[in-house]
Design an enzyme around this catalytic site. Structure first.
Site, PDB file in Angstrom:
ATOM      1  CE  LYS A  77      -3.887   1.964   2.694  1.00 34.90           C
ATOM      2  NZ  LYS A  77      -4.740   1.735   3.890  1.00 34.90           N
ATOM      3  CB  SER A 151      -7.911   3.522   2.874  1.00 29.80           C
ATOM      4  OG  SER A 151      -7.014   2.974   3.840  1.00 29.80           O
ATOM      5  CB  SER A 175      -8.241   0.416   5.689  1.00 32.28           C
ATOM      6  OG  SER A 175      -8.942   1.633   5.855  1.00 32.28           O
TER       7      SER A 175
END
Length: 602
Positions: A77, A151, A175
């Site tokens: 990420k 996210s 997330s």
């Protein structure tokens, strides 16, 4: 040929059969180029970077699979630092070039894993839907009209689409779990402090957690073990003291009727009910609990002073670059200006009171099982109502890190629309390992495949079992099944149910004549193709197993029973000579159906 989903066992088997890391990299490059979702990555490791990393691995550790994650491709990420790739946190104007890997990335590389790129995210990890990014919105691997979850959007899609074996996300409000549910994956959310956050752009520094998206619970746990460990450079890093859970009679808290909210999504509610039934079949005790204190704590994360932590993470950048923020992210973060130091302390006091109420509910249960998300939405619907609909996703997630819990999200199956959802198991702090066996069993019982490959069979090599306690597995087919007259012989000696399943297709079942209570006769007939028969696998102490063997009356005995997954477990079999006058009941599918047929006939 590599399978669609690159679980650890598939990768290791490929390397054991002669595939090289360079060939693996060529496959990853081809899969990236063929991907139909251009929003998965913000920055991809270049072919040259990938090939250099593969060659360096082969020089450092030339023997295949000689490191825990030898040649395993993974994605990161883009709020987690990887040396040689920019960190953007989903905001181009914020981008910087890290000089070192984040601690977790460094540990994974040391274990042999290869970074294939930095993945898209809701900007500054603020959101649960995946649409708040100037780099585009990754989509569900099952329907491009729908959000991927966020996210950690790109990370989940990369694994679900078969571009990476696993991916790192972060989790403040859910997330690392919601995107797993939307892409038929496992999401491992460690206890806060178990995995260090050094080199991670913070969202809410005091509750942020680095997470793992994986194909199976076993894969995720193995990866977490590589990443975890105290790091003094992280002020919230903690030295773990493992928390245990009962091996049998696990009490699972589920939503009380008054706290159920699925925002009109009956499909997801039905999947939750089915997951509860699966938990029951695995030997759990289901206990409705009061979710209210957990829900009220969850509301504090976005509607309380904790939002000020999001401002603290970017306060200088916001002061000079407010125009570079996603409008929704900016609105949320600037909302922190309404809170002062007094509000922060008042929020802590309120959380303390809610924790006391939550602890009272924990006295009733060992773990919690909640819907990972109560619903899902199309990208268009989310963009049209970005704050309210995003908040729906967090109804059963936001409390976890505020209370310091461990959590594992597992797939829960598919609804009629073809969209997946899942459930999350929550345990007390540092119950990470203790949660894993039941989470794995629940995933396997669901039989939903891995990622976009709905037909994939979870590899046996990744199965997570209870710590070896010396207990012996045994297959039962008749009166020892749960709810049957002789089941007390298992439970009374401390036995515990491992799983409900079926035999291989070449077994036949008979009712032995002149037996009280009626006893089954199970035989194997190679070449026969039947429905497979309902059985249960239990674990009993060696002493109890010995008593079973000693007390089994002829014509029954103990032999190896092959199950529908190909595994073999000791169980009750019958000598064929005794079946001359016996009634065959194979077509009914099992002993429980036979008993039900007798009752109906009576």
């Amino acid at each position: 040929m590599l399978p669609t989903i690159l679980d650890l066992e598939a990768v290791r088997a490929a390397y054991a059969s002669g595939l090289t890391p360079l060939q693996m990299i060529d496959e990853i490059i081809a899969r990236r180029e063929a991907s139909e979702d251009p929003a998965i990555f913000i920055t991809q490791s270049s072919p040259d970077q990938l090939r250099i990393a593969a060659r360096e691995l082969m020089e450092r550790a030339p023997e295949p699979n000689s490191l825990p994650l030898w040649g395993v491709p993974f994605a990161v990420k883009d709020n987690i630092d990887v040396a040689g790739l920019p960190t953007t946190a989903g905001c181009p104007a914020f981008a910087y070039e890290p000089v070192a890997d984040a601690t977790v990335v460094a540990r994974l590389k040391a274990a042999g894993a290869l970074v294939i790129g930095k993945t898209n995210l809701d900007q500054f990890a603020t959101g649960l839907n995946g649409t708040r990014s100037p780099y585009g919105a990754p989509r569900s691997v099952f329907n491009r009209d729908y959000v991927s979850g966020g996210s950690s959007s790109g990370s989940a899609v990369a694994v679900g689409a078969g571009l990476a074996s696993f991916a790192l996300g972060t989790d403040t409000a859910g997330s690392g779990r919601v995107p797993a549910a939307f892409n038929n994956l496992v999401g491992i959310k460690p206890t806060p402090g178990l995995v260090p956050n050094v080199g991670v752009v913070p969202a809410c520094r005091s509750v942020d957690v680095v997470t793992i998206f994986a194909a199976t619970v076993g894969d995720g746990v193995a990866i977490r073990k590589v990443m975890e460990g105290y790091d003094a450079a992280d002020p919230y890093s903690r030295k773990a003291i493992a928390t245990t859970l009962p091996h049998q009679g696990l009490r699972i808290g589920v939503l009380d009727v008054s706290e159920r909210e699925f925002f009109g999504n009956n499909e997801v509610e039905a999947l939750y009910d089915t997951a509860i039934e699966r938990a029951l079949s695995l030997g759990a005790t289901i206990v409705p609990f009061d979710y209210a204190p957990f829900r009220q704590a969850a509301e504090l994360l976005y509607n309380g002073p904790w939002v000020a932590e999001r401002l603290a993470a970017v306060t200088d950048f916001l002061a000079t670059n407010a125009q570079d923020f996603d409008p929704t992210v900016r609105q949320i973060i600037e909302g922190a200006k309404a809170y002062d130091a007094v509000a922060a302390f008042e929020g802590q006091y309120k959380l303390g009171h809610l924790r006391q109420r939550a602890d009272a509910e924990w006295a009733k249960v060992d773990i919690l099982m909640l819907p990972t998300s109560p619903t899902t939405y199309t990208v268009d619907a989310m963009v049209a109502d970005p704050i309210v609909k995003n908040s729906h996703f967090g109804r059963y997630t936001n409390f976890a890190n505020l209370f310091g819990y461990a959590a594992i999200a597992v797939p829960g199956g598919f609804g009629a629309t073809g969209l997946p959802n899942g459930v999350t198991l929550f345990g007390p702090a540092f119950s990470d390992d203790a949660l894993a066996p039941f989470a794995d069993a629940l995933h396997r019982a669901c039989a939903s495949g891995m990622g976009k490959d709905r037909g994939a069979v979870l590899p046996e090599a990744s199965m997570v079992t209870e710590p070896d306690d010396g207990f012996v597995p045994i297959v039962v087919v008749g009166a020892h099944l749960t709810g049957m007259p002789l089941n007390h012989e298992l439970t009374g000696s401390g036995g515990r149910l491992i799983k409900s399943c079926r035999t291989a297709a070449d077994y036949r079942l008979y009712v032995l004549p002149n037996t009280t209570p009626p006893k089954p006769g199970l035989i194997r007939e190679p070449g026969y193709c039947g429905p497979g028969l309902e059985v249960e696998v239990w674990k009993v102490s060696p002493q109890a197993f010995g008593r079973f063997v000693q007390n089994i009356p002829a014509p029954l005995g103990i032999g190896k029973v092959t199950l529908d997954d190909g595994s073999q477990v000791s169980g009750f079999l019958c000598e064929p000579y005794a079946l001359g006058n016996a009634r065959e009941i194979t077509a009914l599918g099992g002993w429980r159906a036979y008993i039900a047929s007798i009752r109906q006939a009576g």
